[in-house]
Design a protein around this motif. Sequence first.
Motif, PDB file in Angstrom:
ATOM      1  N   MET A   1      58.327  52.079  51.520  1.00 17.15           N
ATOM      2  CA  MET A   1      57.483  52.657  50.489  1.00 17.15           C
ATOM      3  C   MET A   1      56.671  53.799  51.117  1.00 17.15           C
ATOM      4  O   MET A   1      56.080  53.636  52.172  1.00 17.15           O
ATOM      5  N   LYS A   2      56.650  54.926  50.436  1.00 20.17           N
ATOM      6  CA  LYS A   2      55.909  56.073  50.938  1.00 20.17           C
ATOM      7  C   LYS A   2      54.415  55.789  50.929  1.00 20.17           C
ATOM      8  O   LYS A   2      53.924  55.006  50.116  1.00 20.17           O
ATOM      9  N   ILE A   3      53.712  56.438  51.852  1.00 17.33           N
ATOM     10  CA  ILE A   3      52.274  56.176  52.005  1.00 17.33           C
ATOM     11  C   ILE A   3      51.502  56.560  50.740  1.00 17.33           C
ATOM     12  O   ILE A   3      50.536  55.893  50.376  1.00 17.33           O
ATOM     13  N   GLU A   4      51.969  57.614  50.058  1.00 14.68           N
ATOM     14  CA  GLU A   4      51.296  58.026  48.818  1.00 14.68           C
ATOM     15  C   GLU A   4      51.433  56.936  47.746  1.00 14.68           C
ATOM     16  O   GLU A   4      50.494  56.678  46.994  1.00 14.68           O
ATOM     17  N   GLU A   5      52.585  56.300  47.705  1.00 15.66           N
ATOM     18  CA  GLU A   5      52.805  55.207  46.750  1.00 15.66           C
ATOM     19  C   GLU A   5      51.958  53.989  47.126  1.00 15.66           C
ATOM     20  O   GLU A   5      51.395  53.313  46.255  1.00 15.66           O
ATOM     21  N   GLN A   6      51.846  53.713  48.424  1.00 13.38           N
ATOM     22  CA  GLN A   6      51.000  52.614  48.891  1.00 13.38           C
ATOM     23  C   GLN A   6      49.540  52.859  48.504  1.00 13.38           C
ATOM     24  O   GLN A   6      48.840  51.942  48.068  1.00 13.38           O
ATOM     25  N   LEU A   7      49.096  54.103  48.676  1.00 14.94           N
ATOM     26  CA  LEU A   7      47.727  54.458  48.300  1.00 14.94           C
ATOM     27  C   LEU A   7      47.521  54.279  46.804  1.00 14.94           C
ATOM     28  O   LEU A   7      46.516  53.712  46.370  1.00 14.94           O
ATOM     29  N   SER A   8      48.451  54.742  46.016  1.00 10.99           N
ATOM     30  CA  SER A   8      48.354  54.599  44.567  1.00 10.99           C
ATOM     31  C   SER A   8      48.274  53.125  44.166  1.00 10.99           C
ATOM     32  O   SER A   8      47.466  52.751  43.304  1.00 10.99           O
ATOM     33  N   ASN A   9      49.062  52.281  44.815  1.00 15.55           N
ATOM     34  CA  ASN A   9      49.015  50.840  44.540  1.00 15.55           C
ATOM     35  C   ASN A   9      47.673  50.239  44.958  1.00 15.55           C
ATOM     36  O   ASN A   9      47.116  49.383  44.263  1.00 15.55           O
ATOM     37  N   PHE A  10      47.165  50.672  46.111  1.00 18.61           N
ATOM     38  CA  PHE A  10      45.858  50.198  46.577  1.00 18.61           C
ATOM     39  C   PHE A  10      44.780  50.542  45.549  1.00 18.61           C
ATOM     40  O   PHE A  10      43.949  49.701  45.205  1.00 18.61           O
ATOM     41  N   ILE A  11      44.808  51.770  45.054  1.00 12.92           N
ATOM     42  CA  ILE A  11      43.807  52.221  44.081  1.00 12.92           C
ATOM     43  C   ILE A  11      43.909  51.406  42.793  1.00 12.92           C
ATOM     44  O   ILE A  11      42.906  50.962  42.247  1.00 12.92           O
ATOM     45  N   THR A  12      45.129  51.182  42.329  1.00 10.68           N
ATOM     46  CA  THR A  12      45.333  50.384  41.112  1.00 10.68           C
ATOM     47  C   THR A  12      44.771  48.972  41.281  1.00 10.68           C
ATOM     48  O   THR A  12      44.038  48.478  40.419  1.00 10.68           O
ATOM     49  N   ASP A  13      45.097  48.336  42.405  1.00 11.30           N
ATOM     50  CA  ASP A  13      44.591  46.984  42.679  1.00 11.30           C
ATOM     51  C   ASP A  13      43.063  46.984  42.785  1.00 11.30           C
ATOM     52  O   ASP A  13      42.391  46.088  42.269  1.00 11.30           O
ATOM     53  N   HIS A  14      42.545  47.983  43.476  1.00 11.39           N
ATOM     54  CA  HIS A  14      41.094  48.096  43.656  1.00 11.39           C
ATOM     55  C   HIS A  14      40.387  48.218  42.299  1.00 11.39           C
ATOM     56  O   HIS A  14      39.393  47.532  42.051  1.00 11.39           O
ATOM     57  N   LEU A  15      40.905  49.075  41.446  1.00  5.69           N
ATOM     58  CA  LEU A  15      40.283  49.278  40.136  1.00  5.69           C
ATOM     59  C   LEU A  15      40.298  48.017  39.291  1.00  5.69           C
ATOM     60  O   LEU A  15      39.328  47.716  38.591  1.00  5.69           O
ATOM     61  N   GLN A  16      41.392  47.260  39.356  1.00 11.63           N
ATOM     62  CA  GLN A  16      41.460  46.008  38.599  1.00 11.63           C
ATOM     63  C   GLN A  16      40.379  45.037  39.053  1.00 11.63           C
ATOM     64  O   GLN A  16      39.829  44.291  38.249  1.00 11.63           O
ATOM     65  N   LYS A  17      40.076  45.075  40.334  1.00 15.26           N
ATOM     66  CA  LYS A  17      39.071  44.170  40.906  1.00 15.26           C
ATOM     67  C   LYS A  17      37.649  44.673  40.617  1.00 15.26           C
ATOM     68  O   LYS A  17      36.764  43.888  40.292  1.00 15.26           O
ATOM     69  N   VAL A  18      37.444  45.968  40.712  1.00  6.89           N
ATOM     70  CA  VAL A  18      36.099  46.534  40.690  1.00  6.89           C
ATOM     71  C   VAL A  18      35.601  46.914  39.293  1.00  6.89           C
ATOM     72  O   VAL A  18      34.413  46.765  38.995  1.00  6.89           O
ATOM     73  N   LYS A  19      36.481  47.389  38.447  1.00  5.45           N
ATOM     74  CA  LYS A  19      36.046  47.905  37.147  1.00  5.45           C
ATOM     75  C   LYS A  19      35.201  46.930  36.326  1.00  5.45           C
ATOM     76  O   LYS A  19      34.114  47.282  35.875  1.00  5.45           O
ATOM     77  N   PRO A  20      35.661  45.690  36.126  1.00  2.00           N
ATOM     78  CA  PRO A  20      34.848  44.766  35.319  1.00  2.00           C
ATOM     79  C   PRO A  20      33.496  44.455  35.980  1.00  2.00           C
ATOM     80  O   PRO A  20      32.478  44.362  35.304  1.00  2.00           O
ATOM     81  N   LEU A  21      33.494  44.324  37.304  1.00  3.51           N
ATOM     82  CA  LEU A  21      32.253  44.024  38.010  1.00  3.51           C
ATOM     83  C   LEU A  21      31.308  45.224  37.973  1.00  3.51           C
ATOM     84  O   LEU A  21      30.114  45.062  37.749  1.00  3.51           O
ATOM     85  N   ALA A  22      31.843  46.414  38.161  1.00  5.13           N
ATOM     86  CA  ALA A  22      31.009  47.620  38.123  1.00  5.13           C
ATOM     87  C   ALA A  22      30.352  47.767  36.753  1.00  5.13           C
ATOM     88  O   ALA A  22      29.178  48.153  36.649  1.00  5.13           O
ATOM     89  N   ARG A  23      31.080  47.438  35.704  1.00  3.10           N
ATOM     90  CA  ARG A  23      30.515  47.494  34.351  1.00  3.10           C
ATOM     91  C   ARG A  23      29.364  46.493  34.211  1.00  3.10           C
ATOM     92  O   ARG A  23      28.315  46.819  33.663  1.00  3.10           O
ATOM     93  N   ARG A  24      29.574  45.285  34.728  1.00  4.17           N
ATOM     94  CA  ARG A  24      28.511  44.268  34.679  1.00  4.17           C
ATOM     95  C   ARG A  24      27.282  44.713  35.462  1.00  4.17           C
ATOM     96  O   ARG A  24      26.144  44.478  35.045  1.00  4.17           O
ATOM     97  N   VAL A  25      27.502  45.366  36.614  1.00  6.52           N
ATOM     98  CA  VAL A  25      26.390  45.870  37.425  1.00  6.52           C
ATOM     99  C   VAL A  25      25.596  46.903  36.622  1.00  6.52           C
ATOM    100  O   VAL A  25      24.358  46.840  36.569  1.00  6.52           O
ATOM    101  N   LYS A  26      26.285  47.843  36.002  1.00  6.93           N
ATOM    102  CA  LYS A  26      25.603  48.909  35.246  1.00  6.93           C
ATOM    103  C   LYS A  26      24.836  48.333  34.055  1.00  6.93           C
ATOM    104  O   LYS A  26      23.708  48.757  33.771  1.00  6.93           O
ATOM    105  N   LEU A  27      25.429  47.379  33.363  1.00  5.77           N
ATOM    106  CA  LEU A  27      24.733  46.757  32.227  1.00  5.77           C
ATOM    107  C   LEU A  27      23.519  45.951  32.697  1.00  5.77           C
ATOM    108  O   LEU A  27      22.471  45.971  32.040  1.00  5.77           O
ATOM    109  N   ALA A  28      23.663  45.266  33.815  1.00  8.29           N
ATOM    110  CA  ALA A  28      22.529  44.501  34.359  1.00  8.29           C
ATOM    111  C   ALA A  28      21.405  45.441  34.767  1.00  8.29           C
ATOM    112  O   ALA A  28      20.225  45.150  34.533  1.00  8.29           O
TER     113      ALA A  28
END
Length: 161
Positions: A1-28
């Motif tokens: 797998m090309k490094i650019e594809e690995q990075l894109s996958n990392f970002i996708t996984d990261h966003l799935q983990k962080v997005k809901p929590l970041a929203r909760r942080v901002k609302l809090a």
Amino acid sequence: MKIEEQLSNFITDHLQKVKPLARRVKLAFWRAAISGRREDYSEYSKLELELRRIYSNPGDFERLTTFKKFGEARKSVLKRQLDILYNSYLENQIPFELLEKIVALSTEIERKFSVFRGTIRGRTVTDNEIKEILKRSKNSIEREEAWSAGKAVGREVADDL
């Protein structure tokens, strides 16, 4: 797998983990800022620390460092995402106990800013009143009093800083 594809996958996984929590942080934070209540700031602090724990992950930071070192992203959006993620992780690469102290202290400073009200001639005033005086008044003495009232919060947070 090309490094650019690995990075894109990392970002996708990261966003799935962080997005809901970041929203909760901002609302809090919003709830805390409008209420000024310690328990709301405590909830915000707890969630902020949970988010920063994600960004303090040394394994993820190592992967981002590798992406930066060996994989020049051709797509400008991907390159920008990598820069933002790398910097977000970089600032959290400190012992967790120190992160806890930073979050607790910064939350207390934010709370003090939120609840502080200046006084003009013995009368408590809101930030909006201060801004209105500074915007509309032609009286330099009144403007100076309003300006000073707005800056008085500095005394409240000086020791914390």
